[in-house]
Design a protein around this motif. Structure first.
Motif, PDB file in Angstrom:
ATOM      1  N   VAL A  28       0.875  -1.170   0.000  1.00  9.13           N
ATOM      2  CA  VAL A  28       0.000   0.000   0.000  1.00  9.13           C
ATOM      3  C   VAL A  28       0.912   1.220   0.000  1.00  9.13           C
ATOM      4  CG1 VAL A  28      -1.768   1.314   1.209  1.00  9.13           C
ATOM      5  CG2 VAL A  28      -1.812  -1.186   1.269  1.00  9.13           C
ATOM      6  N   VAL A  29       0.686   2.141  -0.925  1.00  4.84           N
ATOM      7  CA  VAL A  29       1.508   3.338  -1.040  1.00  4.84           C
ATOM      8  C   VAL A  29       0.740   4.519  -0.447  1.00  4.84           C
ATOM      9  CG1 VAL A  29       2.611   4.941  -2.640  1.00  4.84           C
ATOM     10  CG2 VAL A  29       2.712   2.476  -3.081  1.00  4.84           C
ATOM     11  N   VAL A  30       1.419   5.297   0.396  1.00  4.21           N
ATOM     12  CA  VAL A  30       0.836   6.496   0.997  1.00  4.21           C
ATOM     13  C   VAL A  30       1.723   7.675   0.617  1.00  4.21           C
ATOM     14  CG1 VAL A  30       0.043   7.584   3.130  1.00  4.21           C
ATOM     15  CG2 VAL A  30      -0.001   5.085   2.909  1.00  4.21           C
ATOM     16  N   ALA A  89      -2.918  -0.026 -10.255  1.00  6.72           N
ATOM     17  CA  ALA A  89      -2.983   0.857  -9.086  1.00  6.72           C
ATOM     18  C   ALA A  89      -4.313   1.596  -9.071  1.00  6.72           C
ATOM     19  CB  ALA A  89      -1.823   1.847  -9.113  1.00  6.72           C
ATOM     20  N   ARG A  90      -4.704   2.020  -7.873  1.00  4.37           N
ATOM     21  CA  ARG A  90      -5.930   2.796  -7.697  1.00  4.37           C
ATOM     22  C   ARG A  90      -5.689   3.831  -6.605  1.00  4.37           C
ATOM     23  NH1 ARG A  90     -11.632   1.988  -7.359  1.00  4.37           N
ATOM     24  NH2 ARG A  90     -12.505   3.991  -6.654  1.00  4.37           N
ATOM     25  N   HIS A  91      -5.862   5.120  -6.917  1.00  2.00           N
ATOM     26  CA  HIS A  91      -5.630   6.151  -5.905  1.00  2.00           C
ATOM     27  C   HIS A  91      -6.927   6.512  -5.190  1.00  2.00           C
ATOM     28  CE1 HIS A  91      -6.418   8.343  -9.707  1.00  2.00           C
ATOM     29  NE2 HIS A  91      -7.073   9.197  -8.934  1.00  2.00           N
ATOM     30  N   LEU A  92      -6.778   6.816  -3.897  1.00  2.71           N
ATOM     31  CA  LEU A  92      -7.908   7.116  -3.024  1.00  2.71           C
ATOM     32  C   LEU A  92      -7.534   8.255  -2.082  1.00  2.71           C
ATOM     33  CD1 LEU A  92      -7.740   3.462  -2.158  1.00  2.71           C
ATOM     34  CD2 LEU A  92      -9.968   4.229  -2.872  1.00  2.71           C
ATOM     35  N   THR A  93      -8.506   9.063  -1.707  1.00  5.44           N
ATOM     36  CA  THR A  93      -8.269  10.024  -0.636  1.00  5.44           C
ATOM     37  C   THR A  93      -8.197   9.278   0.692  1.00  5.44           C
ATOM     38  OG1 THR A  93     -10.603  10.405  -0.135  1.00  5.44           O
ATOM     39  CG2 THR A  93      -9.629  11.736  -1.911  1.00  5.44           C
ATOM     40  N   GLY A  94      -7.729   9.973   1.741  1.00  4.06           N
ATOM     41  CA  GLY A  94      -7.689   9.329   3.052  1.00  4.06           C
ATOM     42  C   GLY A  94      -9.061   8.875   3.498  1.00  4.06           C
ATOM     43  N   LEU A 129      -9.427  -1.513   1.892  1.00  8.92           N
ATOM     44  CA  LEU A 129      -8.186  -1.732   1.152  1.00  8.92           C
ATOM     45  C   LEU A 129      -7.870  -3.193   0.890  1.00  8.92           C
ATOM     46  CD1 LEU A 129      -5.759   0.962   2.659  1.00  8.92           C
ATOM     47  CD2 LEU A 129      -7.337   1.142   0.736  1.00  8.92           C
ATOM     48  N   SER A 130      -8.370  -4.095   1.735  1.00 10.90           N
ATOM     49  CA  SER A 130      -8.033  -5.518   1.542  1.00 10.90           C
ATOM     50  C   SER A 130      -8.573  -6.052   0.225  1.00 10.90           C
ATOM     51  CB  SER A 130      -8.548  -6.350   2.716  1.00 10.90           C
ATOM     52  OG  SER A 130      -9.948  -6.201   2.861  1.00 10.90           O
ATOM     53  N   GLY A 131      -9.720  -5.529  -0.227  1.00 15.03           N
ATOM     54  CA  GLY A 131     -10.272  -5.972  -1.497  1.00 15.03           C
ATOM     55  C   GLY A 131      -9.363  -5.633  -2.668  1.00 15.03           C
ATOM     56  N   PHE A 132      -8.798  -4.427  -2.662  1.00 11.29           N
ATOM     57  CA  PHE A 132      -7.856  -4.047  -3.724  1.00 11.29           C
ATOM     58  C   PHE A 132      -6.640  -4.953  -3.719  1.00 11.29           C
ATOM     59  CE2 PHE A 132      -9.991   0.108  -2.941  1.00 11.29           C
ATOM     60  CZ  PHE A 132     -10.492   0.309  -4.214  1.00 11.29           C
ATOM     61  N   LEU A 133      -6.105  -5.201  -2.527  1.00  8.93           N
ATOM     62  CA  LEU A 133      -4.905  -6.040  -2.423  1.00  8.93           C
ATOM     63  C   LEU A 133      -5.175  -7.459  -2.904  1.00  8.93           C
ATOM     64  CD1 LEU A 133      -3.691  -4.743   1.060  1.00  8.93           C
ATOM     65  CD2 LEU A 133      -2.588  -4.317  -1.142  1.00  8.93           C
ATOM     66  N   SER A 134      -6.341  -8.001  -2.548  1.00  6.55           N
ATOM     67  CA  SER A 134      -6.693  -9.362  -2.974  1.00  6.55           C
ATOM     68  C   SER A 134      -6.808  -9.461  -4.495  1.00  6.55           C
ATOM     69  CB  SER A 134      -8.006  -9.798  -2.325  1.00  6.55           C
ATOM     70  OG  SER A 134      -7.884  -9.835  -0.918  1.00  6.55           O
ATOM     71  N   VAL A 189      -4.354  -5.178  -6.946  1.00  5.84           N
ATOM     72  CA  VAL A 189      -4.309  -3.739  -7.217  1.00  5.84           C
ATOM     73  C   VAL A 189      -3.599  -3.051  -6.051  1.00  5.84           C
ATOM     74  CG1 VAL A 189      -5.666  -1.641  -7.575  1.00  5.84           C
ATOM     75  CG2 VAL A 189      -6.433  -3.818  -8.560  1.00  5.84           C
ATOM     76  N   THR A 190      -2.660  -2.163  -6.370  1.00  2.67           N
ATOM     77  CA  THR A 190      -1.925  -1.429  -5.342  1.00  2.67           C
ATOM     78  C   THR A 190      -2.665  -0.145  -4.991  1.00  2.67           C
ATOM     79  OG1 THR A 190       0.211  -2.291  -6.084  1.00  2.67           O
ATOM     80  CG2 THR A 190       0.238  -0.261  -4.796  1.00  2.67           C
ATOM     81  N   PRO A 191      -3.187  -0.019  -3.771  1.00  2.00           N
ATOM     82  CA  PRO A 191      -3.838   1.236  -3.380  1.00  2.00           C
ATOM     83  C   PRO A 191      -2.799   2.337  -3.189  1.00  2.00           C
ATOM     84  CG  PRO A 191      -4.475  -0.610  -1.944  1.00  2.00           C
ATOM     85  CD  PRO A 191      -3.271  -1.042  -2.710  1.00  2.00           C
ATOM     86  N   VAL A 192      -3.098   3.512  -3.705  1.00  2.00           N
ATOM     87  CA  VAL A 192      -2.279   4.704  -3.494  1.00  2.00           C
ATOM     88  C   VAL A 192      -3.141   5.692  -2.712  1.00  2.00           C
ATOM     89  CG1 VAL A 192      -1.017   6.596  -4.565  1.00  2.00           C
ATOM     90  CG2 VAL A 192      -0.986   4.319  -5.627  1.00  2.00           C
TER      91      VAL A 192
END
Length: 470
Positions: free
Chosen positions: A39-41, A148-153, A181-186, A189-192
């Motif tokens: 997970v990238v922050v 990858a998929r970017h999201l706000t906090g 976030l676990s759904g993206f990882l499964s 997909v890398t959450p940003v």
């Protein structure tokens, strides 16, 4: 042991331009290619947060032209980075960046019309830095062959209280973040995630305090039960002193959670002061690593202290731009209600207290506060205390602290500190030691803080031999 899940935080310098963002993305990609979920922050691009604060103040002052100039400069910078990262002019990423700048312009115009900048409005505006950098990191990862998929906090699940400007996560945050976030990882997909920000239960954007992207990363690390949280910086790790002041400052290999919190609180800018708090219950390690030398292990922050008899002190650090606010009045301050009034007044103004000291005669109490808060603190004290009490300010002060779990029960540490300050011809204005014995802090003339830091660093031999804590 090879980690299976990492949370990686990238600060503003590592998000400074397209080349820096591409390099940061490559660091995440390196772990992804080894089969590690990441997970990238991200922080805002370097300097953008200050630009946002500047334009918000300009709008409040009625200078909408200056605010719009800042927005135009930011728009050009983000568009240029997106194009250099491979985005087409009509791509979704470019459209999103354009729309966010338009929303930012509208927010600034609203402040201009009202001539009012509330903490809530300031958070809305300042959070645009991270909201704009996340699509750029997502783009860089995709250009490197990753999904990858970017999201706000808030979209990532970080739910906070309504203390705008310095919000704290609510208990339900961790379950929300884990679910989202676990759904993206499964799915591979890398959450940003845009760091530094969350949202209230009503959806209002909040920020976690300056440097809060570290805090975002550790919140996410706890929520996902990560193996480690990596904070990528432009330094080798946590240093024994500010390397700009002390030329032989060295990397500290291991710190405890308590030690790093003390260092962060007393001015070390490597981590947010609350960054390790989400990790303490779960024992998740935090590693501070250098983006310029990714194979260097950096500094490991963990639950257990790592002490060495030769190094009871791990580091010396300092807070500049401090004021001492002294409340005095013989016969008054010993009354419990008066002392209570002092702290209630400070609390109402949400002023950070760096140090507190009371004379043995109970005729005065001194408070060390950031100089930026001094005027508010003095006004609150004068309004909330009996008129017989005097409230005075001494500005131009700094607070120097030595930190290390090895000080606990160790004889002679204070003597060595005070001797080093005496050799540097430094006058001590105020002294404090925490009951945890993790730090000793002193207030001194701000003009002498660099000389004091160098003298204390040398006295404890923090730059010689092996790195402290090894």
């Amino acid at each position: 042991m090879q980690p299976t899940l990492l949370v990686m935080k990238f600060g503003g310098t590592n998000m400074g331009d397209s080349a820096a963002i591409r390099h940061s993305a490559s660091l995440a990609t390196r772990s992804l290619r080894e089969g590690v979920k990441v997970v990238v922050v991200v922080s805002a691009m370097a300097g953008v947060t200050n630009q946002l604060l500047k334009l918000a103040d300009a709008a409040q002052a009625g200078d909408i032209a200056a605010a719009n100039d800042e927005i135009a400069a930011m728009r050009t910078r983000h568009f240029t980075a997106a194009q250099e990262l491979g985005a087409a002019p009509d791509s979704a990423a470019v459209r999103e960046i354009r729309e966010m700048h338009e929303t930012l312009r509208q927010a600034a115009y609203g402040v201009y019309l009202l001539r009012e900048l509330t903490p809530r409005s300031r958070d809305l505006i300042v959070a645009f830095g991270e909201r704009l950098s996340a699509p750029l990191m997502s783009l860089a990862l995709e250009q490197g062959g990753q999904r990858a998929r970017h999201l706000t906090g808030g979209e990532a699940g970080i739910l906070t209280d309504t203390n705008f400007g310095n919000a704290k996560p609510l208990p339900g945050t961790y379950a929300r973040v884990g679910d989202r976030l676990s759904g993206f990882l499964s799915a591979g997909v890398t959450p940003v995630v845009s760091g530094f920000m969350g949202e209230t239960e009503k959806g209002a954007i909040t920020t976690l305090g300056r440097g809060g992207t570290d805090f975002s990363a550790t919140i996410i690390g706890k929520a996902l039960h990560a193996d480690e949280v990596w904070a990528w910086k432009d330094v080798d790790g946590v240093m024994s002193a500010d390397p700009r002041v002390v030329k032989d400052a060295r990397n500290i290999e291991v710190l405890s959670y308590g030690e790093v919190m003390e260092l962060a609180y007393f001015g070390a800018k490597v981590l947010h002061p609350l960054a390790v708090t989400p990790l303490q219950d779960s024992g998740i390690p935090l590693r501070v690593k250098s983006a310029a030398d990714p194979d260097f292990p950096g500094t490991l922050v963990q639950a257990a202290a790592h002490d060495e008899s030769g190094h009871p002190v791990k580091a010396v650090t300092a807070i500049r731009n401090v004021s001492l606010v002294t409340v005095s009045g013989a016969g008054e301050l010993g009354i419990p209600e008066v002392v209570s009034g002092v702290f209630n007044a400070i609390s109402r103004e949400n002023v950070t207290l760096l140090m507190v000291s009371q004379s043995s005669s109970m005729s005065n109490v001194s408070l060390a506060v950031p100089s930026s808060d001094a005027e508010r603190a003095i006004r609150a004290l004068r309004a909330g205390l009996p008129q017989e009490l005097r409230v005075e300010e001494q500005s131009g002060v700094a607070v120097l602290a030595i930190v290390g779990s090895g000080m606990r029960g160790q004889k002679g540490v204070s003597a060595k500190l005070f001797k080093a300050l005496a050799l540097a011809d430094v006058n001590i204005l105020m002294i404090s030691q925490g009951s945890s014995e993790l730090n000793i802090s002193v207030a001194l003339d701000g003009a002498q803080v660099d000389d004091a830091t160098r003298s204390v660093h040398a006295a404890f031999d923090l730059g010689g031999g092996e790195a402290a804590g090894v």
